[in-house]
Design a protein around this motif. Structure first.
Motif, PDB file in Angstrom:
ATOM      1  N   ARG A  40      65.549  62.679  71.931  1.00  0.00           N
ATOM      2  CA  ARG A  40      64.407  61.762  72.021  1.00  0.00           C
ATOM      3  C   ARG A  40      65.012  60.376  71.931  1.00  0.00           C
ATOM      4  N   SER A  41      64.948  59.619  73.018  1.00  0.00           N
ATOM      5  CA  SER A  41      65.634  58.331  73.011  1.00  0.00           C
ATOM      6  C   SER A  41      64.966  57.307  73.919  1.00  0.00           C
ATOM      7  N   GLU A  42      65.032  56.067  73.493  1.00  0.00           N
ATOM      8  CA  GLU A  42      64.634  54.937  74.317  1.00  0.00           C
ATOM      9  C   GLU A  42      65.870  54.112  74.701  1.00  0.00           C
ATOM     10  N   ASN A  43      67.043  54.624  74.373  1.00  0.00           N
ATOM     11  CA  ASN A  43      68.305  53.961  74.683  1.00  0.00           C
ATOM     12  C   ASN A  43      68.821  54.518  76.010  1.00  0.00           C
ATOM     13  N   ILE A  44      68.341  53.931  77.111  1.00  0.00           N
ATOM     14  CA  ILE A  44      68.588  54.470  78.450  1.00  0.00           C
ATOM     15  C   ILE A  44      69.280  53.417  79.304  1.00  0.00           C
ATOM     16  N   THR A  45      70.326  53.814  79.991  1.00  0.00           N
ATOM     17  CA  THR A  45      71.037  52.925  80.900  1.00  0.00           C
ATOM     18  C   THR A  45      70.847  53.423  82.324  1.00  0.00           C
ATOM     19  N   PRO A  46      70.204  52.637  83.171  1.00  0.00           N
ATOM     20  CA  PRO A  46      69.992  53.082  84.560  1.00  0.00           C
ATOM     21  C   PRO A  46      71.289  53.056  85.359  1.00  0.00           C
ATOM     22  N   ARG A  55      61.476  56.129  77.848  1.00  0.00           N
ATOM     23  CA  ARG A  55      61.762  57.141  76.824  1.00  0.00           C
ATOM     24  C   ARG A  55      62.049  58.456  77.534  1.00  0.00           C
ATOM     25  N   VAL A  56      63.045  59.190  77.039  1.00  0.00           N
ATOM     26  CA  VAL A  56      63.406  60.494  77.594  1.00  0.00           C
ATOM     27  C   VAL A  56      63.429  61.498  76.446  1.00  0.00           C
ATOM     28  N   ILE A  57      62.838  62.662  76.709  1.00  0.00           N
ATOM     29  CA  ILE A  57      62.762  63.716  75.696  1.00  0.00           C
ATOM     30  C   ILE A  57      63.227  65.025  76.333  1.00  0.00           C
TER      31      ILE A  57
END
Length: 105
Positions: A40-46, A55-57
């Protein structure tokens, strides 16, 4: 094994507090039905110029039946409006397959 993958886009025009309440309330429901959060993270690098989720879960379930019972449950039905009213979410169900290496004779 079965995995539930979700990417979410929070609507900046809406109050995020409903989604935050959903996040707090959904975890015990998922765990009750055998789900285990792997990420569960909002630390995403495109890596491309496409729309990046905020957010990715990733949730692991023993099988698709457990997953389906979870999201059909009364407990989940009581809280899903908190997510639906504030975020655009995309979900995938991925079933694990055994890797079989083919051999040539």
């Amino acid at each position: 094994m079965c995995y539930f993958l979700i990417d979410t886009y929070v609507d900046s025009e809406k109050d995020r507090s409903s989604y935050d309440a959903y996040i707090r309330r959904v975890k015990p429901v998922v765990e009750k039905y055998g789900g285990r959060y792997l990420l569960r993270s909002e630390n995403i690098t495109p890596l491309s110029e496409t729309r990046t989720p905020q957010r990715v879960i990733i949730i692991h379930f023993p099988d698709q039946e457990h997953l389906e019972r979870c999201f059909a449950s009364a407990e989940y039905q009581d809280i899903k409006f908190l997510r639906e009213s504030t975020v655009d979410a995309r979900a995938l169900i991925v079933r694990e397959e055994e890797y079989c290496e083919s051999t040539s004779d």
